[in-house]
Structures are given as C-alpha cells and as structure tokens.
Scaffold this active site. Structure first.
Site, PDB file in Angstrom:
ATOM      1  N   CYS A  55       0.824  -1.204   0.000  1.00  0.00           N
ATOM      2  CA  CYS A  55       0.000   0.000   0.000  1.00  0.00           C
ATOM      3  C   CYS A  55       0.858   1.253   0.000  1.00  0.00           C
ATOM      4  O   CYS A  55       1.814   1.370   0.768  1.00  0.00           O
ATOM      5  CB  CYS A  55      -0.914   0.001   1.222  1.00  0.00           C
ATOM      6  SG  CYS A  55      -1.937   1.481   1.356  1.00  0.00           S
ATOM      7  N   CYS A  87      -0.962   5.299   7.330  1.00  0.00           N
ATOM      8  CA  CYS A  87      -2.316   4.865   7.661  1.00  0.00           C
ATOM      9  C   CYS A  87      -2.382   4.170   9.019  1.00  0.00           C
ATOM     10  O   CYS A  87      -3.139   4.579   9.891  1.00  0.00           O
ATOM     11  CB  CYS A  87      -2.841   3.943   6.563  1.00  0.00           C
ATOM     12  SG  CYS A  87      -4.469   3.255   6.910  1.00  0.00           S
ATOM     13  N   CYS A 109      -3.151  -1.407   8.473  1.00  0.00           N
ATOM     14  CA  CYS A 109      -2.549  -2.720   8.208  1.00  0.00           C
ATOM     15  C   CYS A 109      -1.182  -2.758   8.880  1.00  0.00           C
ATOM     16  O   CYS A 109      -0.158  -2.529   8.238  1.00  0.00           O
ATOM     17  CB  CYS A 109      -2.416  -2.962   6.708  1.00  0.00           C
ATOM     18  SG  CYS A 109      -3.958  -2.825   5.812  1.00  0.00           S
ATOM     19  N   CYS A 141      -6.996   1.354  -1.438  1.00  0.00           N
ATOM     20  CA  CYS A 141      -6.900   0.516  -0.241  1.00  0.00           C
ATOM     21  C   CYS A 141      -6.930  -0.938  -0.679  1.00  0.00           C
ATOM     22  O   CYS A 141      -7.907  -1.389  -1.295  1.00  0.00           O
ATOM     23  CB  CYS A 141      -8.047   0.797   0.726  1.00  0.00           C
ATOM     24  SG  CYS A 141      -8.009  -0.261   2.198  1.00  0.00           S
ATOM     25  N   GLN A 201     -20.337 -10.185   8.839  1.00  0.00           N
ATOM     26  CA  GLN A 201     -18.892 -10.276   8.970  1.00  0.00           C
ATOM     27  C   GLN A 201     -18.212  -9.688   7.733  1.00  0.00           C
ATOM     28  O   GLN A 201     -18.659  -9.889   6.604  1.00  0.00           O
ATOM     29  CB  GLN A 201     -18.484 -11.745   9.141  1.00  0.00           C
ATOM     30  CG  GLN A 201     -17.023 -11.993   9.316  1.00  0.00           C
ATOM     31  CD  GLN A 201     -16.410 -11.131  10.405  1.00  0.00           C
ATOM     32  OE1 GLN A 201     -15.579 -10.299  10.101  1.00  0.00           O
ATOM     33  NE2 GLN A 201     -16.810 -11.317  11.633  1.00  0.00           N
ATOM     34  N   TYR A 232     -26.024 -13.473  21.474  1.00  0.00           N
ATOM     35  CA  TYR A 232     -25.321 -12.395  20.779  1.00  0.00           C
ATOM     36  C   TYR A 232     -25.264 -12.765  19.289  1.00  0.00           C
ATOM     37  O   TYR A 232     -24.211 -12.772  18.659  1.00  0.00           O
ATOM     38  CB  TYR A 232     -23.924 -12.169  21.335  1.00  0.00           C
ATOM     39  CG  TYR A 232     -23.863 -11.939  22.828  1.00  0.00           C
ATOM     40  CD1 TYR A 232     -23.989 -10.664  23.360  1.00  0.00           C
ATOM     41  CD2 TYR A 232     -23.687 -13.005  23.707  1.00  0.00           C
ATOM     42  CE1 TYR A 232     -23.943 -10.444  24.727  1.00  0.00           C
ATOM     43  CE2 TYR A 232     -23.645 -12.811  25.084  1.00  0.00           C
ATOM     44  CZ  TYR A 232     -23.778 -11.526  25.585  1.00  0.00           C
ATOM     45  OH  TYR A 232     -23.732 -11.327  26.947  1.00  0.00           O
ATOM     46  N   ASP A 263     -21.311 -15.494  21.421  1.00  0.00           N
ATOM     47  CA  ASP A 263     -20.384 -14.712  20.589  1.00  0.00           C
ATOM     48  C   ASP A 263     -20.456 -13.261  21.026  1.00  0.00           C
ATOM     49  O   ASP A 263     -20.993 -12.404  20.313  1.00  0.00           O
ATOM     50  CB  ASP A 263     -20.775 -14.876  19.119  1.00  0.00           C
ATOM     51  CG  ASP A 263     -19.804 -14.194  18.172  1.00  0.00           C
ATOM     52  OD1 ASP A 263     -18.742 -13.731  18.637  1.00  0.00           O
ATOM     53  OD2 ASP A 263     -20.109 -14.107  16.970  1.00  0.00           O
ATOM     54  N   CYS A 276     -13.753 -12.353  19.780  1.00  0.00           N
ATOM     55  CA  CYS A 276     -12.936 -11.471  18.949  1.00  0.00           C
ATOM     56  C   CYS A 276     -11.889 -10.753  19.793  1.00  0.00           C
ATOM     57  O   CYS A 276     -11.124  -9.953  19.265  1.00  0.00           O
ATOM     58  CB  CYS A 276     -13.808 -10.459  18.225  1.00  0.00           C
ATOM     59  SG  CYS A 276     -14.611  -9.296  19.342  1.00  0.00           S
TER      60      CYS A 276
END
Length: 532
Positions: free
Chosen positions: A125, A131, A134, A222, A352, A384, A456, A483
């Site tokens: 990138c 940025c 990433c 991007c 997702q 959830y 979740d 997560c």
C-alpha cells in the site's frame, strides 16, 4: 460474530490513541524531536544507572504486543516501540531513543535499523507509512500467522492449567482485497503525506489519520477492499470536488459530506454505497440540486453500483449511520451467500466483513457444535446472534433453534433471512443476552433448555452475571466465540472452575481454534469448545 462496526478494529482507529506526527510529517519518521539523542545505554548488569529519556538503546525485535507494537528487551528492561517505521519487525535489530521508562518497562522510538528483518517484504500500500490500519503488511504473511499465534498464547495463558492446546491460526488463502465493507470519512482537514502534492488541503476522503481524529488521510487506493471499491472512492472524491460539496469538519462539526460506506457481495458481485451527510439539505435549498447531481453522476460513473442509499445525521459522533435513510438508486440492499444461505445486506446490516474467512469460522463453529450429531435433535441457542448466522445455518441439525440479540435491526435481518432461506424452526428475540441468561437461570424464560449453545459476545466479553447464569443454565455443550482473547481468558476461567446446578461438575476445555479474519492486523478470532 457481529458486525465490524462493533467488533472489528481493522482500520486505523485501533492506533488512534498512539502518537501521530503533525500535518506535513510522515509516519515513517522515527521520532519527532529537536533534541539530539543521548548517550548509548548498554543495559548490562554493571550499568551505573537505569535507562532514562533520550538514551539510545540497541536491541533485537522479538515479536509484537497485543496491539501490534514491536517489542524486545535490553538488559532487564522490556522495550515497546510505539508505531515504529515500516520494517519494525521481528528479526530486525534497531537503535532506538528512550521516550519514557516506568519501572522495568521502556517505551522507545526507532532511530535507525542496524539489521533488517529477514521476514520483511515490500509494503503493497502506498499509504502504509501513514495509515496504520494494516500494521503488519510488510511482514511475510506466513510469518504473520506465527506471530499471531504467539500473541494468542500470551493472551490465553490463564487457560493453560485447563489443558489449553492451541493449533496454528487458520490463515487466509488470499490476505488482500478481503473486506466486503469499508467505511471512509470525508474530512476538511487533510493529513499531508510525504509525497502529497498539496492540492486540496481542505478536502480528504479516506481514513482517520492515526492519533489525529480531526484529520483525514486521503486514500487513493486501499488493498483491503475490491478494486471496484477503489474506483468508487475516486469517483466520489472527484465529483465532490467538482461540485464543491463541503466535507465535514471533524472538530467543528460543520459541513455536508460525512461518510462513504462501500459494501459488496463477494458471491454475487453486487455493490452498495451508503452516503452519509449532515442534515444541511433541510436547511439549504440550493444544496439539494447539487447533491442530486452528485449522486447521479456517481452512479453514472460507476455502473457497478447496484444500489445507493443516503443517510442524514447532525450527530457529533463519527459513526457512519444516518438518523434517517432514503434509497436513491436500486433496492437499498445487496445479496451475499455465506454458510449455504442467501443473505440480504442493507447499509446497517450486521455481517462479517471477511466473507471467505467467515466461512472458515462458521465451519469451525459448526464442527464444534454438532460433532457426533447424526440426526437433527435437541435445542440450539445462539446468543449475541447478530443477524442469526449460526442459528440459521445450523437449524437443520437441531429440532429447534433460538437466537437473541439486543439490536432490533439485526433481529429484523435474522427473521427476514429465515424466511428467505426457508428456515422454519428458528426463533429470534430482541433481548440483551446477559439478561436473557439471568432469566433462564431463574426459570423465567419460555425457551426450552439448550443442548448446545454458542455465545459470541462483543469485545468486552460476558458480564459477570451472564457468566454465572451460564454456569447455572449449563448447556452440555458450549461454544464460545471471541474477537478479543483477553476477554475470552477472563470469561472462560470461571466456566472451567465453577460447578453447575444439581451437582454437575465444571466445564472442561475440549478444543480450541484460531481464525485470522483480519490479515495484516494483530487480531485473531478464537473458538473454544466446552463440555460438561
């Protein structure tokens, strides 16, 4: 597995609390200071003093912390390199200036590389130095997975006494162009990159600059979104400049154009654009015809756009959701396929953001939840549940399935997707999952007891009352999807130690898995199978 607006920290907001350079500086600058570096601090046991600010230290980078910052050690001191320049990777040897020390922990900024990392690859990138979204893109992807596994093992260390065995993370076949949703911000204060030509300093369309919430990084491309998405952003920028539409000022809360959300259906090739503006159209009669020319020109420039929706809000919060929405082009929805189901996606839908890796995650959850179940039987709970993916996709493995989610729009999507896919044995309820568990534990819920449950939760994990209630409800098989692995470690320990009702023993940890949903970032999704 909820929407990325709640759970995903892939974009540069993850780094927004870290020090950023002023406008005109670049992220590749090692440290912003007018002072000369101090003396070299060797760090050997005979050192006459502790390291202090401006001392120069030299050490090997050995890994990353949970936020993606490079870490190492010098003498008895741990060192963290906050937002190092490109190439600050495991295997590199660096000289760095001490920024501060607290007890045995040092924070430092890279001055120069003594040796480059053998795992370094060229950053794809052009915005990589500025940025911050990433964090790992100049690290070979195979090595990224190794480092992600190391981060996960450190975060899940509290589970080791319970027999935790972590396999290698499940990586992506292609770690680029994987996002099916990107949220770009219009900004009147532009972050100037080192190669910036200085044109349009008061207009940016892109991502927030790290550490400077009021500045926008003008993103020309991007590599996380599809190439069509790049072209949509380019067209949206050029047409806005042509028609002199004012971008939003993130500090003063004035202006018109606020957000450009781009969503795509990976399996269908359909594209949705969600334009969020202020409510200035209601106050300025001359603005309406210009805005109409704007969105019509955008659709004409980009025939790939399946539908375009306009949202309007005057809220100060920088969230890409309008108080009111109106469909300007198409149906307002696109279609996507995941886990054998067809889903309709609107601007606000829970879905997702990495379709391919979401399939891997679903396959893992399905394997954990249904292993050994030859014929449909029993009751399944999806807590959830977001838009109900697990309940809908696994409904044919059970007699009845139930899902709970606090967000009404998500439950509306779940019910609509049930009708669309002919799922008749799934019931969805708008409810706080923690409160629902407490009701179930008290015998005040009209759902039948679960044989299998999937939980979740969002990044914060489960409320303590929810953990206690889950112990009392005690589904024989429990799949915990996380997560945020720190939250998972905290929540799972009491589940693995507290005995259930009627003298049932505590859960035991049977299997674990890790899935890389967001390549080039320090985030992993964890899946844990518990049985009692």
């Amino acid at each position: 597995m909820n929407d990325d607006s709640e759970k995903d920290a892939t974009a540069s907001d993850e780094a927004s609390d870290e020090a950023g350079a002023d406008a005109g500086a670049t992220g590749s600058a090692a440290v912003a200071t007018d002072r000369d570096p101090g003396p070299m601090w060797a760090g050997d046991p005979t050192a006459a003093r502790m390291p202090r600010r401006d001392d120069v230290i030299e050490f090997d980078v050995r890994g990353f912390d949970g936020r993606g910052n490079a870490i190492g050690s010098v003498g008895a001191y741990s060192v963290t390199l906050r937002r190092g320049p490109l190439g600050t990777l495991p295997g590199a040897r660096v000289r760095a200036r001490v920024a501060k020390r607290r007890r045995s922990a040092v924070e430092a900024h890279v001055l120069e590389f003594v040796e480059r990392s053998p795992h370094e690859v060229e950053a794809r990138c052009e915005h990589a130095a500025d940025c911050g979204g990433c964090r790992f893109q100049e690290l070979d992807y195979a090595r990224q997975l190794v480092e992600l596994g190391a981060i996960a093992r450190r975060r899940l260390r509290p589970l080791e006494p319970f027999g935790l065995e972590l396999p290698d993370p499940i990586g992506a076949d292609d770690p680029w162009r994987y996002r099916n949703k990107m949220d770009f911000t219009f900004a009147s204060r532009r972050w100037l990159e080192s190669d910036d030509d200085g044109r349009h300093p008061n207009f940016a369309l892109g991502l927030h600059a790290p550490g400077r919430f009021e500045k926008g990084l003008d993103v020309r491309a991007c590599h996380l979104q599809g190439a069509v998405g790049d072209r949509i952003v380019t067209a949206a920028r050029s047409r806005a400049l042509e028609l002199e539409l004012e971008p939003w000022d993130l500090r003063d809360h004035t202006g018109f154009l606020r957000h450009l959300v781009v969503r795509r259906g990976e399996a269908t090739g359909e594209w949705l654009v969600y334009l969020v503006t202020s409510c200035a159209l209601d106050r300025d009669g001359e603005l309406a015809p210009r805005f109409e020319r704007y969105w019509r020109a955008l659709v004409e420039d980009m025939p790939e756009i399946t539908t375009l929706v306009h949202g309007a809000t005057d809220r100060q919060s920088s969230v890409a959701i309008g108080d009111t929405d109106r469909v300007l082009h198409g149906s307002g929805r696109i279609r996507e396929r995941l886990a054998g189901l067809e889903h309709e996606i609107s601007p606000r839908s829970f879905f997702q953001t990495n379709t391919a890796q979401a399939e891997r995650l679903f396959e893992t959850v399905a394997e954990f939840a249904t292993a050994g179940r030859a014929t449909p039987s029993g009751v399944f709970w999806d807590l959830y549940c977001g838009a109900g993916l697990f309940a809908l996709a696994l409904a044919d493995r059970f007699e009845r399935a139930f899902g709970a989610e606090l967000v009404p729009e998500a439950i509306a999507d779940a019910r609509a997707n049930a009708v669309r896919n002919g799922v008749t044995n799934a019931h969805f309820e708008v409810a706080d999952a923690a409160e629902l568990l407490v009701r179930a534990a008290a015998g005040a819920l009209d759902w039948p007891a679960p044989d299998v449950a999937v939980v979740d939760p969002p990044r914060a994990g489960l409320h303590k009352d929810a953990v206690d209630a889950l112990v009392r409800v005690g589904p024989p098989r429990l799949v915990y999807v996380s997560c945020h692995l720190d939250s998972a470690a905290r929540d799972l320990v009491p589940l693995l130690t507290q005995e259930g009702a009627d003298g049932r023993g505590a859960y035991r940890l049977v299997r674990s898995a890790l899935v890389d949903l967001f390549p080039h970032t320090p985030h992993l999704e964890g899946v844990f199978l518990l049985e009692r």
